[in-house]
Design a protein around this motif. Structure first.
Motif, PDB file in Angstrom:
ATOM      1  N   UNK A 103      -8.929   1.174   0.258  1.00 62.66           N
ATOM      2  CA  UNK A 103      -9.253   0.719   1.610  1.00 62.66           C
ATOM      3  C   UNK A 103      -8.229  -0.278   2.152  1.00 62.66           C
ATOM      4  N   UNK A 104      -6.981  -0.060   1.846  1.00 59.41           N
ATOM      5  CA  UNK A 104      -5.922  -0.930   2.376  1.00 59.41           C
ATOM      6  C   UNK A 104      -5.608  -0.506   3.803  1.00 59.41           C
ATOM      7  N   UNK A 105      -5.054  -1.446   4.576  1.00 56.17           N
ATOM      8  CA  UNK A 105      -4.754  -1.158   5.972  1.00 56.17           C
ATOM      9  C   UNK A 105      -3.497  -1.892   6.387  1.00 56.17           C
ATOM     10  N   UNK A 106      -2.995  -1.459   7.515  1.00 60.73           N
ATOM     11  CA  UNK A 106      -1.857  -2.166   8.100  1.00 60.73           C
ATOM     12  C   UNK A 106      -2.395  -3.369   8.870  1.00 60.73           C
ATOM     13  N   UNK A 107      -1.509  -4.282   9.249  1.00 61.99           N
ATOM     14  CA  UNK A 107      -1.937  -5.522   9.897  1.00 61.99           C
ATOM     15  C   UNK A 107      -2.624  -5.282  11.242  1.00 61.99           C
ATOM     16  N   UNK A 108      -2.199  -4.292  11.977  1.00 63.02           N
ATOM     17  CA  UNK A 108      -2.752  -4.094  13.313  1.00 63.02           C
ATOM     18  C   UNK A 108      -3.863  -3.042  13.344  1.00 63.02           C
ATOM     19  N   UNK A 109      -4.496  -2.741  12.216  1.00 62.98           N
ATOM     20  CA  UNK A 109      -5.530  -1.717  12.158  1.00 62.98           C
ATOM     21  C   UNK A 109      -6.880  -2.314  11.768  1.00 62.98           C
ATOM     22  N   UNK A 110      -7.924  -1.634  12.169  1.00 64.53           N
ATOM     23  CA  UNK A 110      -9.273  -1.943  11.719  1.00 64.53           C
ATOM     24  C   UNK A 110      -9.796  -0.738  10.960  1.00 64.53           C
ATOM     25  N   UNK A 111     -10.550  -1.000   9.900  1.00 71.33           N
ATOM     26  CA  UNK A 111     -11.100   0.084   9.085  1.00 71.33           C
ATOM     27  C   UNK A 111     -12.611   0.043   9.194  1.00 71.33           C
ATOM     28  N   UNK A 112     -13.195   1.215   9.432  1.00 73.30           N
ATOM     29  CA  UNK A 112     -14.643   1.366   9.455  1.00 73.30           C
ATOM     30  C   UNK A 112     -15.011   2.353   8.347  1.00 73.30           C
ATOM     31  N   UNK A 113     -15.827   1.901   7.421  1.00 71.85           N
ATOM     32  CA  UNK A 113     -16.250   2.753   6.310  1.00 71.85           C
ATOM     33  C   UNK A 113     -17.634   3.290   6.637  1.00 71.85           C
ATOM     34  N   UNK A 114     -17.720   4.606   6.676  1.00 75.92           N
ATOM     35  CA  UNK A 114     -18.993   5.261   6.990  1.00 75.92           C
ATOM     36  C   UNK A 114     -19.509   5.902   5.710  1.00 75.92           C
ATOM     37  N   UNK A 123       0.863  13.487  -9.645  1.00 79.69           N
ATOM     38  CA  UNK A 123       2.075  12.681  -9.834  1.00 79.69           C
ATOM     39  C   UNK A 123       3.124  13.062  -8.802  1.00 79.69           C
ATOM     40  N   UNK A 124       3.257  14.361  -8.541  1.00 83.06           N
ATOM     41  CA  UNK A 124       4.221  14.822  -7.542  1.00 83.06           C
ATOM     42  C   UNK A 124       3.848  14.298  -6.163  1.00 83.06           C
ATOM     43  N   UNK A 125       2.546  14.300  -5.854  1.00 82.72           N
ATOM     44  CA  UNK A 125       2.085  13.800  -4.563  1.00 82.72           C
ATOM     45  C   UNK A 125       2.310  12.301  -4.437  1.00 82.72           C
ATOM     46  N   UNK A 126       2.108  11.566  -5.524  1.00 78.71           N
ATOM     47  CA  UNK A 126       2.261  10.111  -5.477  1.00 78.71           C
ATOM     48  C   UNK A 126       3.716   9.661  -5.568  1.00 78.71           C
ATOM     49  N   UNK A 127       4.629  10.581  -5.765  1.00 86.00           N
ATOM     50  CA  UNK A 127       6.030  10.184  -5.849  1.00 86.00           C
ATOM     51  C   UNK A 127       6.642   9.974  -4.471  1.00 86.00           C
ATOM     52  N   UNK A 128       5.926  10.330  -3.412  1.00 81.86           N
ATOM     53  CA  UNK A 128       6.421  10.113  -2.055  1.00 81.86           C
ATOM     54  C   UNK A 128       5.739   8.888  -1.446  1.00 81.86           C
ATOM     55  N   UNK A 129       6.364   8.340  -0.412  1.00 85.03           N
ATOM     56  CA  UNK A 129       5.789   7.179   0.287  1.00 85.03           C
ATOM     57  C   UNK A 129       4.467   7.542   0.955  1.00 85.03           C
ATOM     58  N   UNK A 130       4.424   8.728   1.557  1.00 82.25           N
ATOM     59  CA  UNK A 130       3.193   9.147   2.233  1.00 82.25           C
ATOM     60  C   UNK A 130       2.042   9.310   1.243  1.00 82.25           C
ATOM     61  N   UNK A 131       2.325   9.811   0.064  1.00 84.81           N
ATOM     62  CA  UNK A 131       1.293   9.984  -0.945  1.00 84.81           C
ATOM     63  C   UNK A 131       0.736   8.661  -1.434  1.00 84.81           C
ATOM     64  N   UNK A 132       1.609   7.705  -1.618  1.00 87.48           N
ATOM     65  CA  UNK A 132       1.167   6.369  -2.052  1.00 87.48           C
ATOM     66  C   UNK A 132       0.324   5.716  -0.963  1.00 87.48           C
ATOM     67  N   UNK A 133       0.767   5.853   0.288  1.00 84.79           N
ATOM     68  CA  UNK A 133       0.011   5.258   1.391  1.00 84.79           C
ATOM     69  C   UNK A 133      -1.359   5.920   1.528  1.00 84.79           C
ATOM     70  N   UNK A 134      -1.423   7.231   1.370  1.00 82.34           N
ATOM     71  CA  UNK A 134      -2.697   7.946   1.459  1.00 82.34           C
ATOM     72  C   UNK A 134      -3.657   7.486   0.373  1.00 82.34           C
ATOM     73  N   UNK A 135      -3.169   7.330  -0.863  1.00 88.05           N
ATOM     74  CA  UNK A 135      -4.011   6.867  -1.957  1.00 88.05           C
ATOM     75  C   UNK A 135      -4.501   5.445  -1.700  1.00 88.05           C
ATOM     76  N   UNK A 136      -3.605   4.574  -1.240  1.00 83.42           N
ATOM     77  CA  UNK A 136      -3.990   3.186  -0.985  1.00 83.42           C
ATOM     78  C   UNK A 136      -5.043   3.098   0.119  1.00 83.42           C
ATOM     79  N   UNK A 137      -4.913   3.920   1.127  1.00 84.70           N
ATOM     80  CA  UNK A 137      -5.874   3.881   2.227  1.00 84.70           C
ATOM     81  C   UNK A 137      -7.235   4.466   1.815  1.00 84.70           C
ATOM     82  N   UNK A 138      -7.223   5.595   1.094  1.00 85.29           N
ATOM     83  CA  UNK A 138      -8.477   6.267   0.769  1.00 85.29           C
ATOM     84  C   UNK A 138      -9.228   5.595  -0.375  1.00 85.29           C
ATOM     85  N   UNK A 139      -8.514   5.206  -1.394  1.00 85.24           N
ATOM     86  CA  UNK A 139      -9.208   4.698  -2.575  1.00 85.24           C
ATOM     87  C   UNK A 139      -9.410   3.189  -2.548  1.00 85.24           C
TER      88      UNK A 139
END
Length: 100
Positions: free
Chosen positions: A77-88, A59-75
């Protein structure tokens, strides 16, 4: 040895001891069972205390913007508009059933 069992006090004491150890509602057998239940509950309490600490860290980690972005990207698979994601995915991480 037989003369001790003729004494009324010894008979009463032996009867009382048998009653308290095995027959009574507060017998030794029930106390042993309750003590094992207490041990199980204490170990369960330790497990849940560790889980609470772990969840509080999350909860402490997710209370920051960076923590929310990390969770969204890892779990998710969200991305920014100018990015490509490759799942290995590695072969040992895939759930493939082998026909035998």
């Amino acid at each position: 040895m037989l003369k001790y069992f003729k004494n009324i006090f010894v008979l009463v004491f032996v009867g009382f001891a048998i009653w308290m150890l095995f027959v009574d509602s507060n017998s030794l057998l029930i106390h042993r069972e309750l003590n094992s239940d207490i041990d199980d509950l204490e170990s369960e309490k330790e497990y849940y205390t560790k889980q609470i600490i772990k969840d509080n860290k999350a909860i402490k980690e997710l209370s920051t913007e960076d923590g929310i972005e990390k969770l969204a990207r890892e779990k998710y698979y969200m991305k920014k508009d100018n990015e490509d994601i490759y799942i290995i995915e590695y072969e040992d991480s895939l759930n493939i059933k082998k026909n035998e």
